[in-house]
Design a protein around this motif. Structure first.
Motif, PDB file in Angstrom:
ATOM      1  N   GLY A 193     -48.348 -35.019 -82.175  1.00 30.48           N
ATOM      2  CA  GLY A 193     -49.466 -34.073 -82.226  1.00 30.48           C
ATOM      3  C   GLY A 193     -50.550 -34.320 -81.190  1.00 30.48           C
ATOM      4  N   ILE A 194     -50.463 -35.435 -80.452  1.00 27.33           N
ATOM      5  CA  ILE A 194     -51.548 -35.754 -79.508  1.00 27.33           C
ATOM      6  C   ILE A 194     -51.181 -35.281 -78.109  1.00 27.33           C
ATOM      7  CG2 ILE A 194     -52.825 -37.648 -78.447  1.00 27.33           C
ATOM      8  CD1 ILE A 194     -53.479 -38.362 -81.090  1.00 27.33           C
ATOM      9  N   TYR A 195     -52.012 -34.448 -77.538  1.00 31.95           N
ATOM     10  CA  TYR A 195     -51.685 -33.856 -76.243  1.00 31.95           C
ATOM     11  C   TYR A 195     -52.954 -33.657 -75.418  1.00 31.95           C
ATOM     12  CZ  TYR A 195     -53.649 -29.538 -77.991  1.00 31.95           C
ATOM     13  OH  TYR A 195     -54.516 -28.604 -78.480  1.00 31.95           O
ATOM     14  N   TYR A 196     -52.710 -33.249 -74.206  1.00 38.01           N
ATOM     15  CA  TYR A 196     -53.815 -32.990 -73.285  1.00 38.01           C
ATOM     16  C   TYR A 196     -53.592 -31.615 -72.664  1.00 38.01           C
ATOM     17  CZ  TYR A 196     -56.786 -33.460 -69.199  1.00 38.01           C
ATOM     18  OH  TYR A 196     -57.741 -33.254 -68.249  1.00 38.01           O
ATOM     19  N   PRO A 197     -54.627 -30.763 -72.622  1.00 34.43           N
ATOM     20  CA  PRO A 197     -54.427 -29.427 -72.057  1.00 34.43           C
ATOM     21  C   PRO A 197     -54.649 -29.454 -70.545  1.00 34.43           C
ATOM     22  CG  PRO A 197     -56.600 -29.610 -73.048  1.00 34.43           C
ATOM     23  CD  PRO A 197     -55.984 -30.966 -73.143  1.00 34.43           C
ATOM     24  N   ASP A 198     -53.600 -29.641 -69.836  1.00 38.88           N
ATOM     25  CA  ASP A 198     -53.705 -29.783 -68.396  1.00 38.88           C
ATOM     26  C   ASP A 198     -53.851 -28.411 -67.770  1.00 38.88           C
ATOM     27  OD1 ASP A 198     -53.795 -31.303 -66.215  1.00 38.88           O
ATOM     28  OD2 ASP A 198     -51.638 -31.525 -65.986  1.00 38.88           O
ATOM     29  N   LYS A 199     -54.767 -28.278 -66.815  1.00 44.87           N
ATOM     30  CA  LYS A 199     -54.955 -26.968 -66.166  1.00 44.87           C
ATOM     31  C   LYS A 199     -53.617 -26.551 -65.565  1.00 44.87           C
ATOM     32  CE  LYS A 199     -57.434 -23.657 -64.273  1.00 44.87           C
ATOM     33  NZ  LYS A 199     -57.784 -22.588 -65.172  1.00 44.87           N
ATOM     34  N   THR A 200     -53.194 -25.359 -65.937  1.00 42.56           N
ATOM     35  CA  THR A 200     -51.909 -24.924 -65.425  1.00 42.56           C
ATOM     36  C   THR A 200     -52.060 -24.576 -63.944  1.00 42.56           C
ATOM     37  OG1 THR A 200     -50.083 -23.461 -65.829  1.00 42.56           O
ATOM     38  CG2 THR A 200     -52.222 -22.550 -66.255  1.00 42.56           C
ATOM     39  N   ARG A 201     -51.088 -24.992 -63.155  1.00 42.05           N
ATOM     40  CA  ARG A 201     -51.265 -24.848 -61.717  1.00 42.05           C
ATOM     41  C   ARG A 201     -50.470 -23.697 -61.126  1.00 42.05           C
ATOM     42  NH1 ARG A 201     -52.882 -30.796 -60.330  1.00 42.05           N
ATOM     43  NH2 ARG A 201     -54.066 -30.938 -62.232  1.00 42.05           N
ATOM     44  N   VAL A 202     -49.768 -22.964 -61.978  1.00 47.01           N
ATOM     45  CA  VAL A 202     -48.994 -21.838 -61.480  1.00 47.01           C
ATOM     46  C   VAL A 202     -49.455 -20.586 -62.204  1.00 47.01           C
ATOM     47  CG1 VAL A 202     -46.641 -21.109 -60.907  1.00 47.01           C
ATOM     48  CG2 VAL A 202     -47.060 -23.426 -61.735  1.00 47.01           C
ATOM     49  N   GLY A 203     -49.716 -19.541 -61.456  1.00 46.72           N
ATOM     50  CA  GLY A 203     -49.888 -18.224 -62.062  1.00 46.72           C
ATOM     51  C   GLY A 203     -51.152 -18.031 -62.873  1.00 46.72           C
ATOM     52  N   TRP A 204     -52.111 -18.931 -62.777  1.00 45.04           N
ATOM     53  CA  TRP A 204     -53.283 -18.804 -63.638  1.00 45.04           C
ATOM     54  C   TRP A 204     -54.115 -17.574 -63.310  1.00 45.04           C
ATOM     55  CZ3 TRP A 204     -57.530 -18.742 -60.601  1.00 45.04           C
ATOM     56  CH2 TRP A 204     -57.425 -19.373 -59.355  1.00 45.04           C
ATOM     57  N   TRP A 205     -53.899 -16.994 -62.128  1.00 43.88           N
ATOM     58  CA  TRP A 205     -54.686 -15.817 -61.763  1.00 43.88           C
ATOM     59  C   TRP A 205     -54.144 -14.549 -62.420  1.00 43.88           C
ATOM     60  CZ3 TRP A 205     -51.413 -18.635 -58.837  1.00 43.88           C
ATOM     61  CH2 TRP A 205     -50.258 -18.010 -58.423  1.00 43.88           C
ATOM     62  N   LYS A 206     -53.019 -14.616 -63.097  1.00 47.96           N
ATOM     63  CA  LYS A 206     -52.465 -13.419 -63.723  1.00 47.96           C
ATOM     64  C   LYS A 206     -53.112 -13.221 -65.092  1.00 47.96           C
ATOM     65  CE  LYS A 206     -48.024 -13.351 -61.472  1.00 47.96           C
ATOM     66  NZ  LYS A 206     -47.290 -14.532 -61.029  1.00 47.96           N
ATOM     67  N   ASN A 207     -53.508 -11.999 -65.394  1.00 51.10           N
ATOM     68  CA  ASN A 207     -54.119 -11.746 -66.696  1.00 51.10           C
ATOM     69  C   ASN A 207     -53.140 -12.065 -67.805  1.00 51.10           C
ATOM     70  OD1 ASN A 207     -56.578 -10.958 -65.877  1.00 51.10           O
ATOM     71  ND2 ASN A 207     -56.076  -8.771 -65.803  1.00 51.10           N
ATOM     72  N   GLY A 208     -53.641 -12.666 -68.847  1.00 48.08           N
ATOM     73  CA  GLY A 208     -52.782 -12.965 -69.987  1.00 48.08           C
ATOM     74  C   GLY A 208     -52.086 -14.300 -69.832  1.00 48.08           C
ATOM     75  N   TYR A 209     -52.270 -14.940 -68.685  1.00 46.33           N
ATOM     76  CA  TYR A 209     -51.556 -16.185 -68.429  1.00 46.33           C
ATOM     77  C   TYR A 209     -52.158 -17.341 -69.234  1.00 46.33           C
ATOM     78  CZ  TYR A 209     -48.105 -18.612 -65.877  1.00 46.33           C
ATOM     79  OH  TYR A 209     -46.973 -19.282 -65.575  1.00 46.33           O
ATOM     80  N   PRO A 210     -51.337 -18.240 -69.743  1.00 41.95           N
ATOM     81  CA  PRO A 210     -51.880 -19.367 -70.506  1.00 41.95           C
ATOM     82  C   PRO A 210     -52.869 -20.178 -69.673  1.00 41.95           C
ATOM     83  CG  PRO A 210     -49.490 -19.404 -70.495  1.00 41.95           C
ATOM     84  CD  PRO A 210     -49.895 -18.292 -69.606  1.00 41.95           C
ATOM     85  N   GLU A 211     -53.857 -20.703 -70.354  1.00 47.09           N
ATOM     86  CA  GLU A 211     -54.890 -21.410 -69.606  1.00 47.09           C
ATOM     87  C   GLU A 211     -54.523 -22.846 -69.298  1.00 47.09           C
ATOM     88  OE1 GLU A 211     -58.365 -20.536 -71.897  1.00 47.09           O
ATOM     89  OE2 GLU A 211     -58.031 -18.465 -71.247  1.00 47.09           O
ATOM     90  N   TYR A 212     -53.621 -23.362 -70.075  1.00 50.37           N
ATOM     91  CA  TYR A 212     -53.276 -24.766 -69.824  1.00 50.37           C
ATOM     92  C   TYR A 212     -51.816 -25.010 -70.144  1.00 50.37           C
ATOM     93  CZ  TYR A 212     -53.572 -25.319 -74.891  1.00 50.37           C
ATOM     94  OH  TYR A 212     -53.371 -25.196 -76.232  1.00 50.37           O
ATOM     95  N   PHE A 213     -51.392 -26.133 -69.659  1.00 49.28           N
ATOM     96  CA  PHE A 213     -50.046 -26.596 -69.898  1.00 49.28           C
ATOM     97  C   PHE A 213     -50.188 -27.841 -70.764  1.00 49.28           C
ATOM     98  CE2 PHE A 213     -46.445 -29.206 -68.265  1.00 49.28           C
ATOM     99  CZ  PHE A 213     -45.434 -28.400 -68.749  1.00 49.28           C
ATOM    100  N   ALA A 214     -49.617 -27.819 -71.960  1.00 49.82           N
ATOM    101  CA  ALA A 214     -49.830 -28.970 -72.846  1.00 49.82           C
ATOM    102  C   ALA A 214     -49.010 -30.157 -72.360  1.00 49.82           C
ATOM    103  CB  ALA A 214     -49.431 -28.621 -74.267  1.00 49.82           C
ATOM    104  N   LYS A 215     -49.686 -31.246 -72.205  1.00 50.61           N
ATOM    105  CA  LYS A 215     -48.986 -32.438 -71.746  1.00 50.61           C
ATOM    106  C   LYS A 215     -48.897 -33.420 -72.911  1.00 50.61           C
ATOM    107  CE  LYS A 215     -50.350 -33.974 -67.764  1.00 50.61           C
ATOM    108  NZ  LYS A 215     -49.172 -33.685 -66.976  1.00 50.61           N
ATOM    109  N   VAL A 216     -47.682 -33.821 -73.199  1.00 51.58           N
ATOM    110  CA  VAL A 216     -47.517 -34.863 -74.215  1.00 51.58           C
ATOM    111  C   VAL A 216     -48.058 -36.142 -73.594  1.00 51.58           C
ATOM    112  CG1 VAL A 216     -45.809 -36.271 -75.408  1.00 51.58           C
ATOM    113  CG2 VAL A 216     -45.507 -33.800 -75.273  1.00 51.58           C
ATOM    114  N   LEU A 217     -48.970 -36.783 -74.274  1.00 50.08           N
ATOM    115  CA  LEU A 217     -49.645 -37.913 -73.616  1.00 50.08           C
ATOM    116  C   LEU A 217     -48.990 -39.246 -73.873  1.00 50.08           C
ATOM    117  CD1 LEU A 217     -53.462 -37.506 -73.756  1.00 50.08           C
ATOM    118  CD2 LEU A 217     -51.889 -37.254 -71.869  1.00 50.08           C
TER     119      LEU A 217
END
Ligand code: BGC
Length: 768
Positions: free
Chosen positions: A59-83
């Motif tokens: 259950g422990i994760y980090y919301p890493d800024k997603t580096r692909v496609g973030w400029w598209k509307n509706g796109y997820p804001e982060y990529f969950a990284k298992v820490l």
């Protein structure tokens, strides 16, 4: 890599001989876990060679800024990284001033064993250090099933050719990095350190998500079996705490360090009390002691194996493999906590950033449902129920309205965090798997109350999604679904993926059916749900219309449903004509070339025929199998099991066995040369399915349990147990026939090869 070095054994995974090139692969294979946390099989002492350090907390994760496609509307804001969590296993060792490091020592008689019966990882070897000192090293480690927040290590050193000084430095370290991305970024902020007698704690929190975790250690020492007091020299560093202990040891004396480690964290405890909780737990562990904790561990595992075990006679590698799969599934999810789920790599690696995929609903639930108490599967369903609001927000972001829900492709907390648009936006079949899992659960357990209490709200939100996601084609005078990706991710942005359209139609029908049932039988829940969802009669009519007029691509010529519109425009060159050097195509070909090829990554139309086998004739299933199997490259680990089950159901046992082998030893034999990244946990449930539903032919359509057992030629017999509606049934199949034992007091009945058989309580029924 060829993993022949894993020795065949019924209950253990054993590696003999030390090879630096295999360390990262073994670190994955020998991983340990207890549902709450898990670790790769890293060495406790320093290892300067190639290693992939990993310890994870559910259950422990980090919301890493997603580096692909973030400029598209509706796109997820982060990529969950298992820490990668702070390290509590570390013990540095110096022998008369020389550091112990297997990478630059002479290592002999190396044996590493993961004992699956008892849930313990051991290692022993003889080591000659660069100063000529020879020692025997023996270690044992486990993560307790009984007290899930703790683990224990026994670390024994015996000098073989000298009297001298041994220095051990147990430490905890929150200065941890992740391996697969953000190479130099720290995700843990250290908040507080505590230094006690033979015990230390570091309280840290994750950046952004602010999970607070207290990592603790507690040490005890023994010389030749007798506890000895040792004074420590403590180093309190920026992100770590190290205690160094020195002792003089004679030749052939055994000096043993016991290290208890723990994670306590803010999902389960008050933030302010984490250090205190950790102290309490570690002291409890130290009082119980390593050996007694281990006894409890063995007992807990024996309870799991009592129902979960599958016994295969006549094929030791198959036996080892199925137990490995069952063992790893149990290490990953224990089922008490509906906030946790099953990541595709479990606790064995970082890939597949987020934790939960449709794998849980489509593959894992049947395994847990049949081998554990029904609440375990229910908790997996509740995980999604609790995330319904997020699924609605997710759909709303994409422009859906009126409480329509789109469950995420990948998630840690209900928010979508997959960062490829063709999957995030288009691989929407996952939504159908949510309802399929509810159906599966209710059908299997007979716990209908789940639907009025929780399931119906999920169904309504998903039905709303499907109705809005289709559009009426004037041309076809039917509803079509444009721009989707089916389970076969080697096709993107296709129109009318048959599997998705079929599942959507079925979801609408099943929702309508259950609205009626709940209205009739659970009026209070019905009114509550109507109130919450503001469901209107018009909507029901609209769903009905979509269901009755859904379009399904079909080829008259081949007499098969087409995977999607235009599938026949492809050059249908079968996989057997591909040169071996071209495979796996996902490693050898550009994405562009893959998308235009006819090759199917994983069961797609066949996934639908597997889910809804009872809707189709055997002849139709055969036709589709013959059409799609030759085009399938099985480059997802989720694929071969479905093909294996279908092949068995149409009496193609050779094919079923061939496909089974690809799933069963996928990691032990490292078929895809990627085991060093972690294990394929969710597809392990597929291996279980391939035996129970494939060879065993277990089905449960319309609440009626049936079997059609067959046996691979190479095996002498196999047996498995299932929990079914309060009964535990043991099924044994050999070449002579099969037996059923109802191990409970209640009578039940099953169908065997189409004939009803009564299984009275505690009775054996033999069928030759
Ligand atoms: C598969 C998906 C699956 C994911 C995680 C992908 O390779 O195509 O179906 O959900 O892996 O296991």
């Amino acid at each position: 890599m060829n993993l022949d070095y894993i020795l065949p054994n019924e209950w253990s995974i054993i590696e003999k001989g030390f090879d630096q090139n295999k360390v990262t692969a073994s670190e994955s294979i020998f991983s340990i876990g207890n549902g709450y946390m898990g670790q790769r099989a890293n060495f406790e002492e320093t290892y300067s060679g190639d290693t992939f350090q990993g310890s994870y907390i559910g259950g422990i994760y980090y919301p890493d800024k997603t580096r692909v496609g973030w400029w598209k509307n509706g796109y997820p804001e982060y990529f969950a990284k298992v820490l990668n969590a702070p390290n509590w296993i570390g013990i540095d060792v110096c022998i008369d001033g020389t550091k112990l490091d297997l990478n630059n020592s002479k290592v002999s008689e190396f044996v590493r064993e993961l004992n699956m019966k008892e849930g313990v990882l051991t290692r022993s070897c003889l080591v000659e250090l660069s100063n000529g000192h020879q020692i025997k090293l023996e270690t044992s480690r486990f993560l307790s099933l009984e007290i899930q927040e703790i683990g224990a290590i026994k670390y024994a050193i015996t000098p073989l050719n000298f009297d001298g000084e041994i220095e051990v430095t147990p430490y905890i370290d929150a200065g941890i990095l992740n391996e697969d991305s953000n190479y130099d970024e720290f995700f843990w902020e250290v908040l507080q350190k505590y230094e006690g007698k033979n015990e230390a704690q570091i309280l840290s929190k994750t950046l952004k998500t602010e999970f607070h975790v207290c990592t603790g250690m507690h040490m005890q020492f023994e010389l030749n079996g007798f506890e000895i007091p040792l004074e420590s020299k403590n180093e309190i560093l920026d992100k770590s705490i190290k205690y160094t202990y020195k002792t003089f040891v004679k030749q052939n004396d055994t000096f043993c360090t016991y290290k208890y480690g723990c994670y306590v964290q803010s999902m389960n405890h008050n933030k302010e009390e984490l250090i205190f909780e950790s102290q309490k737990l570690l002291q409890k562990a130290a009082i119980i002691g390593f050996e007694d904790l281990l006894k409890k561990q063995k007992l807990a595992w024996s309870k799991i194996w009592e129902t979960a075990d599958i016994v295969i006679d006549g094929d030791i590698k198959a036996q080892q493999a199925i137990r490995f799969n069952i063992f790893q599934l149990n290490q990953t999810y224990s089922g008490e906590d509906s906030r946790l789920n099953i990541g595709p790599k479990g606790f064995t690696g970082e890939k597949y950033g987020g934790s939960t995929y449709w794998d849980t609903e489509a593959y894992c639930i049947p395994f847990y449902m049949s081998t554990k108490d029904k609440n375990v599967a229910k908790n997996l369903l509740l995980y999604r129920y609790h995330q319904l609001d997020k699924a609605k927000e997710n759909a709303e972001k994409l422009g859906f309205t009126n409480g329509a829900a789109l469950y995420p492709m990948v998630t840690m907390n209900g928010e979508e965090c997959h960062n490829e648009w063709e999957i995030t936006f288009e691989e929407i079949h996952r939504n159908g798997a949510m309802i399929y899992a509810i159906y599966n659960y209710v059908n299997y357990t007979n716990d209908y109350s789940y639907i009025p209490e929780f399931g119906l709200e999920v169904m309504i939100a998903i039905a709303r999604f499907w109705q809005q996601r289709v559009n009426f084609s004037e041309d076809k005078q039917q509803y079509v679904m444009l721009g989707v990706t089916g389970p076969n991710e080697y096709e993107n942005n296709v129109n009318n993926n048959w599997y998705t359209n079929y599942l959507a139609k079925w979801c609408l029908d099943y929702t309508l059916e259950n609205i009626n049932l709940v209205r009739k039988d659970y009026p209070d829940d019905y009114h509550r749900v109507i109130d919450i969802t503001q469901l209107k009669q018009d909507e029901l009519k609209a769903w009905q219309h979509v269901s009755e007029h859904m379009y399904f691509p079909y080829s008259e010529k081949h007499q098969v449903y087409l995977q999607q519109d235009g599938f026949l425009d492809k050059e249908l060159i079968t996989v057997d004509q591909l040169d071996a050097s071209q495979r796996p195509i996902n490693q050898k070909w550009s994405w562009d070339k893959i998308l235009r090829s006819p090759y199917i990554k994983q069961a797609d139309v066949l996934q639908g025929l597997y889910f809804f086998e009872n809707h189709f004739s055997r002849k139709l299933i055969e036709k589709h199998f013959d059409f799609y199997e030759p085009l399938t490259v099985h480059e997802s680990s989720l694929s071969p099991c479905v093909h294996s089950i279908i092949a068995a159901s149409i009496n193609r046992m050779d094919k079923a066995y061939e496909m089974y082998l690809r799933t069963a030893r996928l990691d032990l034999d490292d078929y895809n040369s990627e085991v060093h990244e972690g294990l394929h946990i969710t597809s392990m449930a597929g291996t279980w399915l391939a035996i129970v539903q494939g060879f065993g032919g277990m089905r449960n359509f319309n609440g009626q349990l049936s079997f059609n057992p067959q046996i691979p030629e190479k095996w002498q017999s196999y047996s498995f147990k299932i929990n079914f509606r309060g009964c535990t049934i043991k099924i044994t199949k050999s070449h002579k026939g099969c037996t059923f034992i109802n191990e409970s007091d209640t009578d039940t009945s099953i169908y065997l090869n189409g004939k009803e058989i009564v299984l009275s309580g505690n009775q054996l029924v033999e069928n030759k």
